[in-house]
Design an enzyme around this catalytic site. Structure first.
Site, short mmCIF file in Angstrom:
data_model
loop_
_atom_site.label_atom_id
_atom_site.label_comp_id
_atom_site.label_asym_id
_atom_site.label_seq_id
_atom_site.Cartn_x
_atom_site.Cartn_y
_atom_site.Cartn_z
N GLU A 165 0.81 -1.22 0.00
CA GLU A 165 0.00 0.00 0.00
C GLU A 165 0.84 1.27 0.00
OE1 GLU A 165 -0.62 -2.71 1.72
OE2 GLU A 165 -2.62 -3.32 1.08
N HIS A 169 -12.46 -5.90 8.00
CA HIS A 169 -13.18 -5.52 6.78
C HIS A 169 -14.33 -4.58 7.11
CE1 HIS A 169 -11.11 -9.25 5.68
NE2 HIS A 169 -11.06 -8.76 4.46
#
Ligand SMILES: Cc1ncc(C[n+]2csc(CCOP(=O)(O)OP(=O)(O)O)c2C)c(N)n1
Ligand SMILES: [Mg+2]
Length: 733
Positions: A463, A533
């Site tokens: 990322e 999540h």
């Protein structure tokens, strides 16, 4: 009569030996000595001024001069691109920065070209020389350099993309490329321990990018010796197996050896063969910085031995030995430089400091205001498709449609992230063996097929690199629209998102900027999404000046706000709620390719007179449900405000509503404490106290992560029932 042992007299230029050294003529060698001595002289001058409290920080280039002057000799200012380290003073001098410009930075002068007195000295930046604003974090430069190199390659393959359009960021973003430019990035031995170093080596290797890495190995990172940083103590051994690289290891205190190594490396990179890694062994005779005393952790013997390698006396000896300069010539040269540097310091000290009213300049673009009415366009709904209702496009559909429209309109847009491509193995698509993926949520589906694999591609699972590459590309004039797959995994990129992306414009005093869009799937209410999540956390980013934060709650807003995000001149964090991607709530017909919504303009979802609810994201439909029930049961009319953008946010709409209803709830999905609601509630208490008939209330998640079991998820996240109860009790207060 002169004996053979007598040194030659001070040579006039015409008398210089005809011989060359690694291709360098004697005049060039004198120029090299001049730059090295000048570099040391500026360090010494800064140290003096620091003792007089006229400069406020000092970190020196001492011991690194030979290696860095060599880099400066082989690279081209204003043509190649530079991501330097703080010890790169001699490189910057060789590229053309002046003593005065450096000293203006040290004394904090308004006209400091490096940062306008916003950064410490030795944080290099020069628009005209292509020295990209350097920051303090050791290691953030690497992945940005990769993006810069990728952008150069992209423009040389698609030169028409450099065209400018009126009315969007590109109007103000010059693009310059040559096709054979090198991106230089340097590091200390210590900073090679940062993960982003390895990420950038991988990326440069895999894509054969024209990047020249220079490792300035002085064997220490403040007090930590190289064997603690680098297994085995030699970085060259560790990187040796990266494919496509040219490698060199050199005595970085030896000018000619450094020059030869860097010249060869630069030729390899410029020819397009791939990246190069040059490892130079240097010394650090002045401690880490003026705030450090190396006697505390280095033995006397070690320090003495190091001084024997000092590149300046060593090169002086070489010039004398070769008859290029005699003692008199050296003295004359040094005196002249001493005088020049002193005069430069005097001039720097006499230049004005920045005015205090300039502090907020360039936090955001000064040429494009995304809150302006230019970004308020009407939707142009087409006829509903045959057999389908007009209002049935989901948020996912309309985000995809916006990306498609904008990619068609603007060839500078590139899209990358984890799994965003249709299929990295293009041949499967060409042979129609596969349909393609286009994102784990399919938001980017079909874009690679339509626009090409150089415009839409999968990134490695890293990322920090995704964001860092985008920053480098944005700096060069591309418009990266990149994706972080789940907000829960944004954290490896946090250094880039906090210390780099939002602050490049401000810290360079508007010399550099990186307008880009970071799309992030966020939020919970997924039933089983669990800890990793379901996260929110938008207030962490609204607390970072320089980043715009957008959080739409429905398909039409997502489409219009994404278009504004792409066309504006600031970095934008575009938060997309996963639960809303395909929700029945908030579907809309396609609004056409020019639909835009300005930032900082809330939407009043329903008008009301008794109570205001300020919210955004997935809490909008939940609040609406609660408000409708309350009205049905009690007649209380709730005014529901969807903020849509969180930085900037629409204070006027909030204030007008609170003045009307005198009661307000701020609601969000993120945890209660230290959240976005706390800021809004505090401002209401501060500025609208006299308008209130009841305390300001907040409804939010519990101060805990989201659990897996549905019963736990339900109780952790704010539900319509919680919103209903809060509205009811506030209305009754
Ligand atoms: C990410 C980050 N961590 C820590 C620091 C504090 N710091 C500044 S310089 C430095 C050592 C760097 O050593 P090296 O890369 O070898 O460079 P050198 O100073 O030796 O040239 C540290 C730990 C920082 N600036 N950034
Ligand atoms: Mg070091």
């Amino acid at each position: 009569m002169a004996t053979m042992k007598t040194r030659p007299k001070a040579a006039a230029v015409a008398d210089l030996p005809a011989k060359t050294y690694e291709g360098l003529a004697p005049e060039q060698l004198i120029q090299i000595y001049r730059l090295m001595y000048q570099s040391r002289c500026i360090d010494d001058r800064e140290i003096l001024l620091k003792r007089q409290q006229r400069v406020f920080f000092q970190i020196s280039a001492a011991g690194h001069e030979a290696l860095l002057v060599a880099a400066g000799m082989v690279l081209k200012p204003g043509y190649d691109w530079f991501y330097p380290y703080y010890r790169d003073r001699t490189l910057c001098l060789a590229l053309g920065m002046t003593s005065e410009e450096m000293l203006m930075s040290a004394v904090g002068a308004a006209d400091d070209p490096n940062s306008g007195a916003r950064q410490m000295p030795s944080h290099w930046g020069s628009k005209k020389l292509n020295i990209v604003t350097q920051s303090s974090p050791t290691g953030t430069q690497f992945v940005q350099a990769i993006g810069c190199a990728e952008a150069g390659r992209y423009f040389s393959r698609r030169p028409q993309a450099a065209q400018k359009r009126q009315g969007d960021y590109s109007e103000f973003k010059d693009v310059v490329f040559h096709g054979d430019e090198i991106t230089y990035v340097s590091t200390g031995d210590g900073a090679t321990s940062e993960g982003e170093f390895w990420e950038s080596m991988s990326a440069a290797s895999a894509k054969k990018l024209p990047v020249l890495f220079l490792c300035e190995d002085n064997e220490y990172a403040i007090s930590v010796p190289v064997e603690v940083q680098t297994p085995g103590g030699n970085i060259s051994k560790l990187v040796a197996n990266f494919p496509n690289f040219h490698f060199a290891e050199v005595d970085g205190c030896d000018v000619l050896a450094s020059y030869a190594a860097l010249k060869e490396a630069a030729e390899y990179v410029r020819a397009g063969h791939g990246p190069a890694f040059v490892h130079g062994h240097v010394i650090r005779p002045y401690s880490h910085s003026l705030s450090d005393d190396e006697k505390l952790y280095r033995s006397e013997e070690e320090r003495k031995a190091e001084l024997q390698r000092d590149p300046i006396p060593r090169f002086q000896m070489f010039l004398l030995r070769e008859g290029i300069l005699d003692e008199e010539g050296i003295t004359r040269l040094e005196k002249q430089i001493d005088r020049e540097v002193q005069e430069a310091a005097d001039r720097a000290l006499a230049t004005p400091a920045p005015t205090v009213d300039s502090v907020m300049n360039y936090v955001y673009s000064d040429v494009i205001d995304p809150t302006s009415s230019v970004f308020a366009t009407e939707p142009k709904f087409g006829k509903p498709e045959r057999g389908k209702l007009g209002g049935e496009k989901t948020m996912a559909d309309l985000i995809n449609a916006c990306l498609r429209d904008e990619m068609k309109r603007d060839e500078r847009i590139v899209i990358f992230g984890e799994d965003v491509a249709d299929c990295s193995r293009d041949q499967y698509l060409e042979q129609k063996l596969v349909k393609g993926k286009g994102g784990v949520f399919k938001l980017t589906g079909g874009l690679q097929c339509d626009f090409g694999s150089d415009r839409v591609f999968n990134a490695p699972l890293a990322e920090a690199s995704i964001v860092g590459h985008a920053i480098g590309m944005g700096t060069r004039g591309l418009k990266p629209v990149v994706e972080i797959q789940f907000f829960d995994y944004i954290w490896p990129a946090m250094m880039q998102l906090r210390d780099e992306m939002p602050i490049i414009r401000w810290r360079s005093n508007n010399a550099f900027s990186c307008p880009m869009v970071l799309r992030v799937a966020i939020g919970g209410y997924l039933t089983g999404g669990s800890i990793y999540h379901s996260q929110s956390g938008e207030s962490i980013f609204t607390h970072t000046p320089g980043a715009r934060v957008v959080f739409p709650s429905n398909a039409l807003d997502a489409n219009g706000l994404l278009r504004t995000a792409i066309r504006c001149d600031d970095p934008v964090l575009f938060l997309e709620h996963k639960r809303l991607y395909r929700e029945t709530y908030g579907r809309s017909p396609y609004p056409g390719p020019e639909y835009m919504i300005p930032f900082g303009k809330a939407r009043i979802v329903q008008e009301g007179s008794d109570l205001t609810v300020v919210t955004y994201g997935a809490v909008v439909p939940r609040s609406l449900q609660a408000a409708q029930r309350l009205e049905r049961e009690t007649g209380v009319k709730v005014e529901l405000i969807d903020l849509r953008t969180l930085n900037p946010y629409d204070w006027d709409t909030i204030a007008t509503s609170v003045r009307k209803t005198n009661r307000v709830i701020v609601a969000h999905e993120d945890m209660l404490s230290w959240g976005f609601g706390a800021e809004i509630a505090a401002r209401i208490a501060d500025e609208l106290f006299d308008e209130l008939d009841a305390p300001v209330k907040r409804v939010a998640a519990k101060d805990v992560f989201v659990a897996y079991a549905p019963v736990l998820e339900d109780v952790i996240l704010p539900q319509p029932e919680d919103l209903y109860q809060a509205m009811k009790s506030l209305a009754e207060y």
